[in-house]
Write a protein that holds these residues in place. Structure first.
Motif, PDB file in Angstrom:
ATOM      1  N   ALA A  78       0.823  -1.210   0.000  1.00  0.00           N
ATOM      2  CA  ALA A  78       0.000   0.000   0.000  1.00  0.00           C
ATOM      3  C   ALA A  78       0.855   1.257   0.000  1.00  0.00           C
ATOM      4  O   ALA A  78       0.478   2.273  -0.590  1.00  0.00           O
ATOM      5  N   GLN A  79       2.004   1.212   0.645  1.00  0.00           N
ATOM      6  CA  GLN A  79       2.884   2.374   0.676  1.00  0.00           C
ATOM      7  C   GLN A  79       3.351   2.735  -0.728  1.00  0.00           C
ATOM      8  O   GLN A  79       3.553   3.893  -1.047  1.00  0.00           O
ATOM      9  N   GLN A  80       3.525   1.734  -1.583  1.00  0.00           N
ATOM     10  CA  GLN A  80       3.930   1.997  -2.962  1.00  0.00           C
ATOM     11  C   GLN A  80       2.749   2.498  -3.790  1.00  0.00           C
ATOM     12  O   GLN A  80       2.897   3.354  -4.655  1.00  0.00           O
ATOM     13  N   ALA A  81       1.549   1.950  -3.517  1.00  0.00           N
ATOM     14  CA  ALA A  81       0.404   2.223  -4.380  1.00  0.00           C
ATOM     15  C   ALA A  81      -0.399   3.438  -3.968  1.00  0.00           C
ATOM     16  O   ALA A  81      -1.197   3.956  -4.738  1.00  0.00           O
ATOM     17  N   SER A  82      -0.201   3.915  -2.740  1.00  0.00           N
ATOM     18  CA  SER A  82      -1.074   4.987  -2.230  1.00  0.00           C
ATOM     19  C   SER A  82      -0.764   6.332  -2.874  1.00  0.00           C
ATOM     20  O   SER A  82       0.348   6.603  -3.310  1.00  0.00           O
ATOM     21  N   LEU A  83      -1.769   7.165  -2.865  1.00  0.00           N
ATOM     22  CA  LEU A  83      -1.657   8.501  -3.437  1.00  0.00           C
ATOM     23  C   LEU A  83      -1.629   9.533  -2.314  1.00  0.00           C
ATOM     24  O   LEU A  83      -2.520   9.586  -1.488  1.00  0.00           O
ATOM     25  N   HIS A  84      -0.590  10.329  -2.279  1.00  0.00           N
ATOM     26  CA  HIS A  84      -0.468  11.349  -1.239  1.00  0.00           C
ATOM     27  C   HIS A  84      -1.589  12.372  -1.384  1.00  0.00           C
ATOM     28  O   HIS A  84      -1.881  12.838  -2.482  1.00  0.00           O
ATOM     29  N   PRO A  85      -2.291  12.764  -0.287  1.00  0.00           N
ATOM     30  CA  PRO A  85      -3.451  13.669  -0.379  1.00  0.00           C
ATOM     31  C   PRO A  85      -3.124  15.049  -0.921  1.00  0.00           C
ATOM     32  O   PRO A  85      -4.011  15.741  -1.404  1.00  0.00           O
TER      33      PRO A  85
ATOM     34  N   TYR B  64       5.339  10.112  -5.834  1.00  0.00           N
ATOM     35  CA  TYR B  64       4.269   9.132  -6.067  1.00  0.00           C
ATOM     36  C   TYR B  64       4.500   8.391  -7.371  1.00  0.00           C
ATOM     37  O   TYR B  64       4.370   7.163  -7.442  1.00  0.00           O
ATOM     38  N   ILE B  65       4.829   9.138  -8.423  1.00  0.00           N
ATOM     39  CA  ILE B  65       5.051   8.495  -9.719  1.00  0.00           C
ATOM     40  C   ILE B  65       6.166   7.467  -9.614  1.00  0.00           C
ATOM     41  O   ILE B  65       6.056   6.361 -10.136  1.00  0.00           O
ATOM     42  N   ARG B  66       7.234   7.834  -8.892  1.00  0.00           N
ATOM     43  CA  ARG B  66       8.345   6.898  -8.730  1.00  0.00           C
ATOM     44  C   ARG B  66       7.899   5.673  -7.935  1.00  0.00           C
ATOM     45  O   ARG B  66       8.213   4.543  -8.280  1.00  0.00           O
ATOM     46  N   ASP B  67       7.126   5.887  -6.869  1.00  0.00           N
ATOM     47  CA  ASP B  67       6.649   4.771  -6.057  1.00  0.00           C
ATOM     48  C   ASP B  67       5.642   3.917  -6.820  1.00  0.00           C
ATOM     49  O   ASP B  67       5.662   2.694  -6.728  1.00  0.00           O
ATOM     50  N   TYR B  68       4.737   4.577  -7.559  1.00  0.00           N
ATOM     51  CA  TYR B  68       3.743   3.796  -8.299  1.00  0.00           C
ATOM     52  C   TYR B  68       4.423   2.947  -9.358  1.00  0.00           C
ATOM     53  O   TYR B  68       4.049   1.797  -9.585  1.00  0.00           O
ATOM     54  N   ARG B  69       5.410   3.499  -9.995  1.00  0.00           N
ATOM     55  CA  ARG B  69       6.133   2.711 -10.995  1.00  0.00           C
ATOM     56  C   ARG B  69       6.808   1.509 -10.343  1.00  0.00           C
ATOM     57  O   ARG B  69       6.847   0.420 -10.926  1.00  0.00           O
ATOM     58  N   LYS B  70       7.309   1.710  -9.130  1.00  0.00           N
ATOM     59  CA  LYS B  70       7.919   0.604  -8.411  1.00  0.00           C
ATOM     60  C   LYS B  70       6.859  -0.447  -8.078  1.00  0.00           C
ATOM     61  O   LYS B  70       7.087  -1.648  -8.224  1.00  0.00           O
TER      62      LYS B  70
END
Length: 211
Positions: free
Chosen positions: A128-135, A147-153
């Motif tokens: 979830a830490q990788q997929a979550s969107l910061h408010p 976020y983009i870097r984490d989502y890509r991961k």
């Protein structure tokens, strides 16, 4: 007491259009209606595309008044599914279950969950830490890039897990079935057992010999 006639109807309904819906159900051990194996095709356009995900399904005696117990057998990287034991966080498998729902409905809901993760209600906090969107992402470009870097991961890891765990179930499945048939096992039983053990030929042989 389990309504076996209803379960049999549900299996027939689910498997009638499995090529279109992408979900199907088989008997786990070839006979017992209380223990089933669901199959979900990874949704197109997601990191799970091309994968085949196996779901362990257990029905209690008061089904359909109690939800089915479902758990991913195939390992999957998803915020609402445990990467350790396959436990699922989904409301219709808990307090939002209704007797009007079916096993097919539940499997389609799981398929939809693969398409639309809910990181704000996680089963697996690490994912979830990788997929979550910061408010505050719409306002903070730094956090947006993070976020983009984490989502890509997240997406890359999910895709890797799909390649590693969800594609081995169908890779060469016909050849594996053929080998087991040559050993004297019925074709349908061999295929069903292979599906329940995620395509592991050795595990399937052990299960067939012990059963």
């Amino acid at each position: 007491m389990l309504d076996k006639s209803r379960v049999q109807r549900e299996l027939m309904d689910c498997n009638r259009d499995k090529e279109i819906s992408g979900v199907s159900i088989s008997l786990h051990d070839g006979a017992d209606l209380t223990h089933l194996c669901g199959t979900i095709a990874g949704p197109v356009g997601t990191p799970y595309e091309g994968g085949t995900f196996l779901i362990d399904i257990q029905l209690l005696s008061d089904y359909p008044f109690e939800p089915p117990k479902m758990q991913f057998v195939t390992r999957v990287w998803h915020p609402n599914i445990s990467s350790q034991n396959g436990a699922i966080c989904l409301d219709i498998l808990k307090d939002q279950w209704s007797p009007a729902l079916t096993l097919k409905t539940a499997l389609l809901s799981l398929q939809a969950l693969l398409s639309a993760p809910a990181p704000d209600d996680p089963q697996d906090a690490v994912v979830a830490q990788q997929a979550s969107l910061h408010p505050f992402l719409p306002f903070l470009s730094f956090h947006l890039s993070l976020y983009i870097r984490d989502y890509r991961k997240f997406a890359g890891t999910a895709r890797h897990w799909t390649e590693t765990f969800a594609k081995t179930a169908t890779l060469g499945i016909d050849e594996k079935v053929h080998k087991l048939v040559e050993m004297g096992f019925p074709q349908d039983l061999a295929r069903t057992v292979l599906e329940t053990v995620n395509g592991d030929e050795n595990a399937a042989l052990e299960k067939l010999c012990s059963g």
